[in-house]
Design a protein around this motif. Sequence first.
Motif, PDB file in Angstrom:
ATOM      1  N   MET A 257      41.761  41.782  38.619  1.00 19.98           N
ATOM      2  CA  MET A 257      42.762  42.382  39.570  1.00 19.98           C
ATOM      3  C   MET A 257      44.110  41.260  39.921  1.00 19.98           C
ATOM      4  O   MET A 257      45.168  41.645  39.536  1.00 19.98           O
ATOM      5  CB  MET A 257      42.565  42.981  40.696  1.00 19.98           C
ATOM      6  CG  MET A 257      41.524  44.025  40.443  1.00 19.98           C
ATOM      7  SD  MET A 257      40.641  44.854  41.656  1.00 19.98           S
ATOM      8  CE  MET A 257      39.736  46.600  40.646  1.00 19.98           C
ATOM      9  N   ALA A 258      43.003  40.001  40.207  1.00 18.11           N
ATOM     10  CA  ALA A 258      43.919  39.063  40.719  1.00 18.11           C
ATOM     11  C   ALA A 258      44.591  38.675  39.770  1.00 18.11           C
ATOM     12  O   ALA A 258      46.042  38.525  40.016  1.00 18.11           O
ATOM     13  CB  ALA A 258      43.097  37.640  41.499  1.00 18.11           C
ATOM     14  N   VAL A 261      47.583  41.189  38.844  1.00 19.16           N
ATOM     15  CA  VAL A 261      48.779  41.419  39.408  1.00 19.16           C
ATOM     16  C   VAL A 261      49.938  40.365  38.925  1.00 19.16           C
ATOM     17  O   VAL A 261      51.272  40.198  39.156  1.00 19.16           O
ATOM     18  CB  VAL A 261      48.839  42.530  40.641  1.00 19.16           C
ATOM     19  CG1 VAL A 261      47.733  40.825  41.116  1.00 19.16           C
ATOM     20  CG2 VAL A 261      49.572  42.692  41.280  1.00 19.16           C
ATOM     21  N   ALA A 348      41.898  38.182  44.884  1.00 21.10           N
ATOM     22  CA  ALA A 348      42.250  39.273  44.921  1.00 21.10           C
ATOM     23  C   ALA A 348      43.039  40.086  45.941  1.00 21.10           C
ATOM     24  O   ALA A 348      44.106  40.815  46.007  1.00 21.10           O
ATOM     25  CB  ALA A 348      41.149  40.275  44.985  1.00 21.10           C
ATOM     26  N   SER A 351      46.335  38.069  46.407  1.00 23.62           N
ATOM     27  CA  SER A 351      47.125  38.366  45.471  1.00 23.62           C
ATOM     28  C   SER A 351      48.243  39.369  45.196  1.00 23.62           C
ATOM     29  O   SER A 351      49.327  39.789  44.986  1.00 23.62           O
ATOM     30  CB  SER A 351      46.933  37.894  43.619  1.00 23.62           C
ATOM     31  OG  SER A 351      46.243  36.752  44.262  1.00 23.62           O
ATOM     32  N   THR A 352      46.998  40.548  45.467  1.00 28.76           N
ATOM     33  CA  THR A 352      47.286  42.154  45.575  1.00 28.76           C
ATOM     34  C   THR A 352      48.803  42.444  46.522  1.00 28.76           C
ATOM     35  O   THR A 352      49.463  42.921  46.339  1.00 28.76           O
ATOM     36  CB  THR A 352      46.776  43.325  45.246  1.00 28.76           C
ATOM     37  OG1 THR A 352      45.235  42.761  46.642  1.00 28.76           O
ATOM     38  CG2 THR A 352      45.910  42.898  43.989  1.00 28.76           C
ATOM     39  N   PHE A 373      47.057  47.977  42.078  1.00 32.54           N
ATOM     40  CA  PHE A 373      47.249  46.304  42.534  1.00 32.54           C
ATOM     41  C   PHE A 373      46.222  46.306  43.237  1.00 32.54           C
ATOM     42  O   PHE A 373      44.734  46.043  44.011  1.00 32.54           O
ATOM     43  CB  PHE A 373      47.237  45.045  41.538  1.00 32.54           C
ATOM     44  CG  PHE A 373      47.365  45.524  40.489  1.00 32.54           C
ATOM     45  CD1 PHE A 373      46.671  44.828  39.642  1.00 32.54           C
ATOM     46  CD2 PHE A 373      48.875  45.388  39.545  1.00 32.54           C
ATOM     47  CE1 PHE A 373      46.405  44.708  38.075  1.00 32.54           C
ATOM     48  CE2 PHE A 373      49.378  45.466  38.577  1.00 32.54           C
ATOM     49  CZ  PHE A 373      49.079  45.343  37.741  1.00 32.54           C
ATOM     50  N   TRP A 374      46.704  46.431  44.605  1.00 33.55           N
ATOM     51  CA  TRP A 374      46.374  46.842  46.328  1.00 33.55           C
ATOM     52  C   TRP A 374      45.367  47.358  46.314  1.00 33.55           C
ATOM     53  O   TRP A 374      44.634  47.375  46.848  1.00 33.55           O
ATOM     54  CB  TRP A 374      47.088  46.446  47.442  1.00 33.55           C
ATOM     55  CG  TRP A 374      46.948  46.719  48.726  1.00 33.55           C
ATOM     56  CD1 TRP A 374      46.775  45.025  48.882  1.00 33.55           C
ATOM     57  CD2 TRP A 374      47.066  47.341  49.258  1.00 33.55           C
ATOM     58  NE1 TRP A 374      46.240  45.378  50.419  1.00 33.55           N
ATOM     59  CE2 TRP A 374      46.130  46.727  50.733  1.00 33.55           C
ATOM     60  CE3 TRP A 374      46.962  49.014  49.108  1.00 33.55           C
ATOM     61  CZ2 TRP A 374      46.528  48.088  52.234  1.00 33.55           C
ATOM     62  CZ3 TRP A 374      47.172  49.685  50.666  1.00 33.55           C
ATOM     63  CH2 TRP A 374      46.462  48.767  51.847  1.00 33.55           C
ATOM     64  N   ALA A 377      42.031  46.696  44.676  1.00 27.60           N
ATOM     65  CA  ALA A 377      40.743  45.757  45.110  1.00 27.60           C
ATOM     66  C   ALA A 377      40.994  46.252  46.370  1.00 27.60           C
ATOM     67  O   ALA A 377      39.864  45.314  46.884  1.00 27.60           O
ATOM     68  CB  ALA A 377      42.268  44.602  45.544  1.00 27.60           C
TER      69      ALA A 377
END
Length: 409
Positions: A257-258, A261, A348, A351-352, A373-374, A377
């Motif tokens: 995920m990290a 994104v 994660a 970053s998101t 993404f957020w 995560a």
Amino acid sequence: MGVATAPSGPTAEPDRTGPDRVRWLRAARETADDLATDAVAREQAGKTPFDEVSRLREARLFTLLVPAEAGGGGTDWPTAYAVVREIAAADGAIGQLLGCHYFLSWSARFLTEFTPAAHAERPSVADQLCWGGGFARQELPLTLARKADGYVLDGRQSYATGVLVADRLAVRAERADTGEPFAVVVDPAHHGVRIDGDTDTFGQRLAAGGSVEFDAVPVSADNVVGSLSVDEDVLSPSAALTSPVGRLLSVQILLGMAEGVLAEAREYSRAGHSPWHPAWPVGSPQDPQVLTVYGELIVLARSASALTEQAVEAVHGGLARGEDLSYDEYAEISVLVTMAEAAASRAAQESTARVLDIVGARSTSSRLGFDRFWRNARTHTLYEPVAHRLRDVGDHFLNGAYPPFVLPV
């Protein structure tokens, strides 16, 4: 006592360049690229991921870990971890679904003898079956009662990954007479099994999660595949590796995920887009604030990745040692995986969330889909929290305490 390292003794190094690994990673990248093309639309539609499962099945990714002599891919956990991470970068929910499948289907072999495991794997290979369920403790456990020459399964599992699309369910149930927990495999088409898609999460919506109710479901002795007891007289160090093996899948999902994104945000920044809000000064690839945030997030992601690589090597080495693995070595492996969990969770979440600041006001556009993404995560980290596990790392470092046996799903 120092910081946790890989277990001592001979280990088998994973083949990083072999043809099988290259082939599986190529298949994973092609599938990930396919998933990425319509990721935003699929996530917003929130439909049960039958189509996504078909894409994984066409790539033959479901049988990657099954031994070659049984007709599977015959590859190792380092390769499976890399595949899950690749898929999660494109679609975190499908990465979770695939990771859960790997853990549950592999556990059926790892926790039991070869013959029944091989018997269960034949249809899995032939039909590329998808596994769902989970072994985590529940407040009201499923119960397994003796009946004739088998068992009867009753109870309700409140949430489990993949159950809406699963061809096989693997769940945790306690013996009604002894209270000992076991891993149990059930065909979801069996009479008495009812699956509900009653989970309304704001993220990981395509992980096919739901609740499962078992009403007097008959279970043969062959499908009670192994004990999940934490008693040292029952759980050997090698069997205890099921915990770090499974938790390391969560790490790969978070890292995917990290990285996913950050890759999408980089493409957006390079394309020369600027925020709608005139008071927001960032967005340009030359903007110092943008560069600083990217730098901070890349350091977090790469640091977590490096720690994860150490954990992968340690788990792989522990599996190679088999019955020669000691409890001290298992503890070192488990703590190292916990460190990777903490680092990946932070990478994660940071970053998101902070990528939305880089993109600016346009990140609110549902068309761009950066919010997925957020949401994915954050949902995953709420189901798999790691804050309390940092205490286990400290207790091991300071007092030499063994970390608890915790299954991730």
